[in-house]
Design an enzyme around this catalytic site. Structure first.
Site, short mmCIF file in Angstrom:
data_model
loop_
_atom_site.label_atom_id
_atom_site.label_comp_id
_atom_site.label_asym_id
_atom_site.label_seq_id
_atom_site.Cartn_x
_atom_site.Cartn_y
_atom_site.Cartn_z
N ASP A 165 0.87 -1.34 0.18
CA ASP A 165 0.00 0.12 0.03
C ASP A 165 0.91 1.35 -0.16
OD1 ASP A 165 -2.75 1.19 0.40
OD2 ASP A 165 -1.80 1.94 2.13
N GLU A 217 1.56 -0.33 -4.74
CA GLU A 217 0.69 0.56 -5.26
C GLU A 217 1.49 2.13 -5.69
OE1 GLU A 217 -3.19 2.96 -3.84
OE2 GLU A 217 -1.75 2.22 -2.55
#
Length: 523
Positions: free
Chosen positions: A208, A266
């Protein structure tokens, strides 16, 4: 027989052309009737994922959390929140998935913790200048307010003041304080977390905010026009600091001790030279590219986005990574206009995406042709809706998926009061109904994934572009030979020569209709 991934690690590089399926844990399947999806619910539906043909799943956070950001605010990264089950449930899920030939990857959230994490509680108790505070980014403010002008991705300032006068940094919600990655304890703790899950058999991680973590020591002001999730080109020291690469190198060293494991990042990084750095041989295996998500349904724009998306990983010697949706963006049916038109265009883009070389990430429910749900303001749960306004809510793309039956909650749960309300008009879109319909969107995805795995035409890392009418494109996988044609114009077009393997819409007198795509192989 599925074709093995190619690359320097041979059979171990399974991810190079894998089809991943993102499971938004809260919204996939509820086993205990509380209206929230859980690990046992996923385990009970693995047969569906095997039928769909995916190679791997990516689980969104299921760790202990107060759920201020639905699990992305983690209080204990080496645990399972009781809302989702326990460690035994996780171990059973991994074992059963592996028995079905499905890899398991999980979310890693290294940028921040929950404000209920024991470290943050200790930092609040210890006071300014303490070792406990050094695990986070605490600073004294300026006379007129916080230490700098940084804003949160969820709206408002990125700083919160504590009772003793200092401020702490949070690039997301105030309940998500950013960690200080200059502190060796932070690095050691992430390594411990990596090994904890790798030892339990996970096959990899989705990282993330992989362009976050590192912050410039002087914390300079940002250009107020910068936005973290949009390529604005304005100066933004909050993200993509050079120090982030040392963190990914540390993660890669751990993964290299566990053969066959991988990490996908990401990355909202617009500068292509800087993006390529994340794919160096000692960093990430895969890097999400969001150009297709950000591109409207136009052949010329999509052609350019594909070209640019291929250039960076090819230059780095890594596979491309494609996605059309996830839990943070509008579903593609709604992005492409909604209604029947949106469904046609989403089906067309599914074939484009699955024809491309590299890894593909599907988001749960896209294979059903689901659009965004108009969630009432009073039912919204996304913290971004509360800080930035309901128009910024991501809840519309997070509604639980429909499995079977004719009434809400369509087999997702025994409880009709699901954590987000499900629309009654999804009765015709359930997995049960679509499995019985050879023309459904689910049937299209199943056929496409099977062909991608089984047909020899889906080989090669290069694509060659054909000449095509205005509003259209066609490319050929090389050396495999698959041809993919897309029509975004207003009229049917002739197809390139070849035998049609699959089309997103029925052909019209042998021509490809508007808002459609097709796969062909030369006879």
């Amino acid at each position: 027989m599925r074709r093995a991934g190619r690359g320097p690690q041979g059979e171990q590089a399974w991810w190079r052309e894998a089809v991943f399926y993102q499971v938004y844990v809260r919204s996939f399947a509820d086993s205990d009737g509380d209206g929230v999806g859980d690990l046992e619910g996923i385990r009970g539906r693995l047969g569906y994922l095997e039928l769909l043909g995916v190679d791997a799943i990516w689980l969104t956070p299921f760790y202990t959390s107060p759920m201020a950001d639905h699990g992305y605010d983690i209080a204990d990264p080496r645990s399972v929140d009781p809302l989702f089950g326990n460690l035994a449930d996780f171990d059973a899920l991994v074992a059963d998935a592996h028995a079905r030939g499905i890899k398991v990857t999980i979310d890693l959230v290294p940028n921040h913790t929950s404000n209920t994490h024991t470290w943050f509680k200790s930092a609040m108790a210890a006071g300014p200048g303490s070792p406990e505070r050094d695990r986070y980014i605490f600073r004294d403010g300026k006379e007129d307010g916080p230490p700098n002008n940084w804003v949160s991705s969820f709206g408002g300032p990125a700083w919160t003041r504590v009772p003793d006068g200092q401020w702490y940094l949070h690039l997301f919600a105030a309940q998500q304080p950013d960690l200080n990655w200059a502190n060796p304890e932070v690095r050691a703790d992430l390594e411990r977390t990596l090994r904890f899950w790798l030892d339990r058999g996970v096959d990899g991680f989705r990282i993330d905010v992989a362009h976050g973590m590192a912050k410039p020591a002087e914390l300079p002001d940002m250009d107020p026009r910068a936005q973290p999730m949009v390529a604005t080109g304005f100066y933004d020291p909050r993200f993509d600091n050079d120090g982030v690469h040392e963190i990914h190198q540390m993660i890669r060293k751990v993964l290299d001790e566990y053969p066959g494991t991988m990490a996908a990042g990401e990355l909202w990084v617009s500068d292509e030279e800087r993006l390529a750095k994340y794919l160096r041989p000692d960093e990430l295996h895969l890097a999400f590219n969001f150009k297709l998500v950000l591109t409207h349904f136009d052949a010329d724009a999509l052609h350019a986005a594909i070209e640019r998306s291929l250039a960076v990983p090819q230059a780095a010697g890594a596979p491309a990574t494609w996605t059309l949706s996830n839990h943070d963006v509008w579903r593609q049916v709604s992005r492409y206009g909604g209604g029947e038109q949106g469904v046609r265009r989403a089906r067309a883009m599914a074939l484009v995406e699955l024809a491309l070389p590299g890894a593909v990430y599907l988001y749960n429910g896209e294979e059903l042709g689901l659009g965004n749900v108009d969630v009432p303001v009073e039912a919204m749960a996304d913290p971004r809706a509360k800080t930035a306004g309901p128009q910024h809510s991501r809840d519309g793309a997070r509604v639980p998926i429909p499995w079977e039956g004719d009434v809400v909650p369509f087999g997702f749960s025994r409880n009709a009061r699901t954590w987000l309300p499900m629309p009654a008009d999804w009765a015709g879109l359930t997995i049960e109904k679509q499995l019985e319909d050879p023309d459904s969107t689910l049937s299209l995805y199943r056929q496409a994934v099977e062909l991608r795995h089984e047909h020899a035409a889906f080989s090669g890392d290069e694509i060659e572009w054909y000449g095509a009418p205005a509003g259209c494109f066609a490319f050929r996988r090389s050396p495999g030979g698959l041809i993919c044609a897309l029509n975004t114009s207003a009229a049917p077009i002739p197809l390139p020569p070849g035998n049609v393997l699959l089309s997103s819409s029925p052909l019209v007198d042998g021509k490809l209709p508007p808002d459609s795509s097709a796969w062909l192989v030369k006879s």
